[in-house]
Write a protein that holds these residues in place. Structure first.
Motif, PDB file in Angstrom:
ATOM      1  N   ASP A  72       7.264 -34.916   7.938  1.00 37.45           N
ATOM      2  CA  ASP A  72       7.064 -35.594   9.219  1.00 37.45           C
ATOM      3  C   ASP A  72       5.636 -35.353   9.715  1.00 37.45           C
ATOM      4  OD1 ASP A  72       7.054 -36.498  11.892  1.00 37.45           O
ATOM      5  OD2 ASP A  72       9.170 -36.003  12.140  1.00 37.45           O
ATOM      6  N   VAL A  73       4.758 -36.317   9.504  1.00 38.04           N
ATOM      7  CA  VAL A  73       3.363 -36.150   9.918  1.00 38.04           C
ATOM      8  C   VAL A  73       3.199 -36.183  11.433  1.00 38.04           C
ATOM      9  CG1 VAL A  73       2.353 -36.984   7.762  1.00 38.04           C
ATOM     10  CG2 VAL A  73       2.792 -38.597   9.586  1.00 38.04           C
ATOM     11  N   ASP A  74       4.040 -36.948  12.120  1.00 35.79           N
ATOM     12  CA  ASP A  74       3.901 -37.064  13.574  1.00 35.79           C
ATOM     13  C   ASP A  74       4.210 -35.739  14.276  1.00 35.79           C
ATOM     14  OD1 ASP A  74       3.361 -40.068  14.206  1.00 35.79           O
ATOM     15  OD2 ASP A  74       4.891 -40.051  12.642  1.00 35.79           O
ATOM     16  N   ASP A  75       5.329 -35.115  13.914  1.00 35.89           N
ATOM     17  CA  ASP A  75       5.676 -33.823  14.511  1.00 35.89           C
ATOM     18  C   ASP A  75       4.642 -32.761  14.172  1.00 35.89           C
ATOM     19  OD1 ASP A  75       7.924 -34.829  15.733  1.00 35.89           O
ATOM     20  OD2 ASP A  75       9.339 -33.967  14.273  1.00 35.89           O
ATOM     21  N   LEU A  76       4.178 -32.779  12.930  1.00 37.66           N
ATOM     22  CA  LEU A  76       3.193 -31.783  12.511  1.00 37.66           C
ATOM     23  C   LEU A  76       1.882 -31.954  13.277  1.00 37.66           C
ATOM     24  CD1 LEU A  76       2.896 -29.401  10.600  1.00 37.66           C
ATOM     25  CD2 LEU A  76       2.037 -31.003   8.878  1.00 37.66           C
ATOM     26  N   PHE A  77       1.447 -33.199  13.456  1.00 36.02           N
ATOM     27  CA  PHE A  77       0.218 -33.444  14.213  1.00 36.02           C
ATOM     28  C   PHE A  77       0.367 -32.923  15.646  1.00 36.02           C
ATOM     29  CE2 PHE A  77      -2.622 -36.043  16.853  1.00 36.02           C
ATOM     30  CZ  PHE A  77      -3.828 -35.764  16.229  1.00 36.02           C
ATOM     31  N   GLN A  78       1.490 -33.214  16.290  1.00 29.10           N
ATOM     32  CA  GLN A  78       1.715 -32.731  17.659  1.00 29.10           C
ATOM     33  C   GLN A  78       1.743 -31.203  17.716  1.00 29.10           C
ATOM     34  OE1 GLN A  78       1.465 -34.490  20.407  1.00 29.10           O
ATOM     35  NE2 GLN A  78       1.004 -36.197  19.042  1.00 29.10           N
ATOM     36  N   LYS A  79       2.316 -30.580  16.718  1.00 30.25           N
ATOM     37  CA  LYS A  79       2.338 -29.119  16.661  1.00 30.25           C
ATOM     38  C   LYS A  79       0.912 -28.566  16.593  1.00 30.25           C
ATOM     39  CE  LYS A  79       5.003 -26.129  13.933  1.00 30.25           C
ATOM     40  NZ  LYS A  79       5.506 -25.708  12.615  1.00 30.25           N
ATOM     41  N   TYR A  80       0.075 -29.172  15.721  1.00 28.52           N
ATOM     42  CA  TYR A  80      -1.306 -28.697  15.583  1.00 28.52           C
ATOM     43  C   TYR A  80      -2.109 -28.938  16.858  1.00 28.52           C
ATOM     44  CZ  TYR A  80      -0.389 -28.182  10.577  1.00 28.52           C
ATOM     45  OH  TYR A  80       0.109 -27.818   9.351  1.00 28.52           O
ATOM     46  N   ILE A  81      -1.886 -30.076  17.511  1.00 29.00           N
ATOM     47  CA  ILE A  81      -2.557 -30.354  18.789  1.00 29.00           C
ATOM     48  C   ILE A  81      -2.155 -29.303  19.819  1.00 29.00           C
ATOM     49  CG2 ILE A  81      -2.591 -31.984  20.748  1.00 29.00           C
ATOM     50  CD1 ILE A  81      -4.398 -32.882  18.487  1.00 29.00           C
ATOM     51  N   SER A  82      -0.870 -28.973  19.870  1.00 29.58           N
ATOM     52  CA  SER A  82      -0.391 -27.975  20.848  1.00 29.58           C
ATOM     53  C   SER A  82      -0.956 -26.590  20.567  1.00 29.58           C
ATOM     54  CB  SER A  82       1.138 -27.925  20.876  1.00 29.58           C
ATOM     55  OG  SER A  82       1.655 -27.284  19.725  1.00 29.58           O
ATOM     56  N   ARG A  83      -1.393 -26.358  19.346  1.00 25.32           N
ATOM     57  CA  ARG A  83      -1.993 -25.070  18.970  1.00 25.32           C
ATOM     58  C   ARG A  83      -3.508 -25.074  19.120  1.00 25.32           C
ATOM     59  NH1 ARG A  83       1.237 -23.562  13.444  1.00 25.32           N
ATOM     60  NH2 ARG A  83       3.225 -23.052  14.421  1.00 25.32           N
ATOM     61  N   GLY A  84      -4.058 -26.191  19.571  1.00 23.43           N
ATOM     62  CA  GLY A  84      -5.490 -26.225  19.829  1.00 23.43           C
ATOM     63  C   GLY A  84      -6.325 -27.006  18.846  1.00 23.43           C
ATOM     64  N   VAL A  95      -8.099 -41.817  11.659  1.00 27.18           N
ATOM     65  CA  VAL A  95      -7.107 -41.025  10.946  1.00 27.18           C
ATOM     66  C   VAL A  95      -7.229 -39.525  11.263  1.00 27.18           C
ATOM     67  CG1 VAL A  95      -8.305 -40.573   8.747  1.00 27.18           C
ATOM     68  CG2 VAL A  95      -5.847 -41.041   8.758  1.00 27.18           C
ATOM     69  N   HIS A  96      -8.343 -39.122  11.866  1.00 31.38           N
ATOM     70  CA  HIS A  96      -8.481 -37.754  12.378  1.00 31.38           C
ATOM     71  C   HIS A  96      -7.914 -37.629  13.797  1.00 31.38           C
ATOM     72  CE1 HIS A  96     -11.305 -37.031   9.045  1.00 31.38           C
ATOM     73  NE2 HIS A  96     -11.113 -35.753   9.289  1.00 31.38           N
ATOM     74  N   GLN A  97      -7.733 -38.757  14.466  1.00 28.86           N
ATOM     75  CA  GLN A  97      -7.257 -38.751  15.853  1.00 28.86           C
ATOM     76  C   GLN A  97      -5.736 -38.737  15.956  1.00 28.86           C
ATOM     77  OE1 GLN A  97      -9.640 -38.250  18.180  1.00 28.86           O
ATOM     78  NE2 GLN A  97     -10.863 -38.175  16.321  1.00 28.86           N
ATOM     79  N   GLY A  98      -5.058 -39.093  14.893  1.00 32.55           N
ATOM     80  CA  GLY A  98      -3.603 -39.108  14.897  1.00 32.55           C
ATOM     81  C   GLY A  98      -3.078 -39.839  13.681  1.00 32.55           C
ATOM     82  N   PRO A  99      -1.792 -39.710  13.413  1.00 40.05           N
ATOM     83  CA  PRO A  99      -1.203 -40.354  12.238  1.00 40.05           C
ATOM     84  C   PRO A  99      -1.338 -41.874  12.273  1.00 40.05           C
ATOM     85  CG  PRO A  99       0.264 -38.668  13.104  1.00 40.05           C
ATOM     86  CD  PRO A  99      -0.827 -38.861  14.118  1.00 40.05           C
ATOM     87  N   LEU A 100      -1.677 -42.433  11.118  1.00 38.48           N
ATOM     88  CA  LEU A 100      -1.818 -43.883  10.959  1.00 38.48           C
ATOM     89  C   LEU A 100      -1.052 -44.338   9.733  1.00 38.48           C
ATOM     90  CD1 LEU A 100      -5.652 -44.430  11.463  1.00 38.48           C
ATOM     91  CD2 LEU A 100      -3.843 -44.929  13.081  1.00 38.48           C
ATOM     92  N   ASN A 101      -0.487 -45.529   9.798  1.00 36.48           N
ATOM     93  CA  ASN A 101       0.106 -46.146   8.615  1.00 36.48           C
ATOM     94  C   ASN A 101      -1.018 -46.756   7.796  1.00 36.48           C
ATOM     95  OD1 ASN A 101       2.606 -45.446   9.571  1.00 36.48           O
ATOM     96  ND2 ASN A 101       3.121 -47.502  10.285  1.00 36.48           N
ATOM     97  N   GLN A 102      -1.105 -46.347   6.537  1.00 34.71           N
ATOM     98  CA  GLN A 102      -2.150 -46.843   5.648  1.00 34.71           C
ATOM     99  C   GLN A 102      -1.623 -48.036   4.856  1.00 34.71           C
ATOM    100  OE1 GLN A 102      -4.946 -45.851   6.282  1.00 34.71           O
ATOM    101  NE2 GLN A 102      -5.233 -43.646   6.248  1.00 34.71           N
ATOM    102  N   LYS A 123       2.747 -38.742   4.320  1.00 37.07           N
ATOM    103  CA  LYS A 123       4.175 -39.004   4.135  1.00 37.07           C
ATOM    104  C   LYS A 123       4.319 -40.420   3.618  1.00 37.07           C
ATOM    105  CE  LYS A 123       8.507 -39.540   6.755  1.00 37.07           C
ATOM    106  NZ  LYS A 123       9.314 -39.550   5.602  1.00 37.07           N
ATOM    107  N   VAL A 124       5.154 -40.592   2.605  1.00 41.35           N
ATOM    108  CA  VAL A 124       5.418 -41.932   2.086  1.00 41.35           C
ATOM    109  C   VAL A 124       6.272 -42.682   3.100  1.00 41.35           C
ATOM    110  CG1 VAL A 124       6.546 -43.248   0.249  1.00 41.35           C
ATOM    111  CG2 VAL A 124       5.285 -41.172  -0.316  1.00 41.35           C
TER     112      VAL A 124
END
Length: 125
Positions: A72-84, A95-102, A123-124
C-alpha cells in the motif's frame, strides 16, 4: 507489510547491457527484447531475483535507485509524511510529492535522500 526490493542499474547502452546480462550472466528477459528498446529499460530475472536496467537517468542522476514493492503506497507515504518526510526539495517532481498512477501500470512515490539515492515505492495496479 511485505516488501520486495528490485535494484535499478543505470546503463548507457541498453543493447550492450542486455547482451551482457543475458548472454554472460544468464539473466532472462520476461518479454520480447524489442519491447525493452521502446521504453528505454529492461526487467531481467534470474531464479527468484530481479534487476531493472534503465537509460533514462544514466547521465543525470547521482546515487543509486532501488524499486521497493509494497502492499500500500498511499498508507506508507502518509506514514512517512507523519514522521517528517520533507518533500520540498523535489517540488518539480510530482512523484516525489505523493503517490501517482504511472502509465506502465504501477502506483509509485519516490523518496530521494541527501546523497541522491532514490527509493521508489511501487505497487502494481
Amino acid at each position: 507489510m511485505s516488501i520486495r526490493i528490485v535494484p535499478v542499474f543505470k546503463v548507457r547502452d541498453l543493447r550492450q547491457a542486455i547482451a551482457f546480462y543475458t548472454k554472460v550472466l544468464d539473466f532472462e528477459l520476461p518479454y520480447a527484447e524489442e519491447d525493452a528498446y521502446q521504453w528505454g529499460g529492461a526487467d531481467l530475472v534470474k531464479g527468484g531475483s530481479e534487476l531493472q536496467l534503465t537509460t533514462y537517468e544514466s547521465d543525470s542522476l547521482f546515487g543509486s535507485v532501488v524499486n521497493i514493492w509494497v502492499d500500500d503506497v498511499d498508507d506508507l507515504f502518509q506514514k512517512y509524511i507523519s514522521r517528517g518526510l520533507d518533500t520540498s526539495r523535489k517540488k518539480e517532481s510530482p512523484v516525489h510529492q505523493g503517490p501517482l498512477n504511472q502509465t506502465w501500470g504501477t502506483r509509485e512515490f519516490y523518496v530521494t535522500d541527501s546523497d541522491g539515492n532514490t527509493l521508489r515505492f511501487c505497487k502494481v495496479l
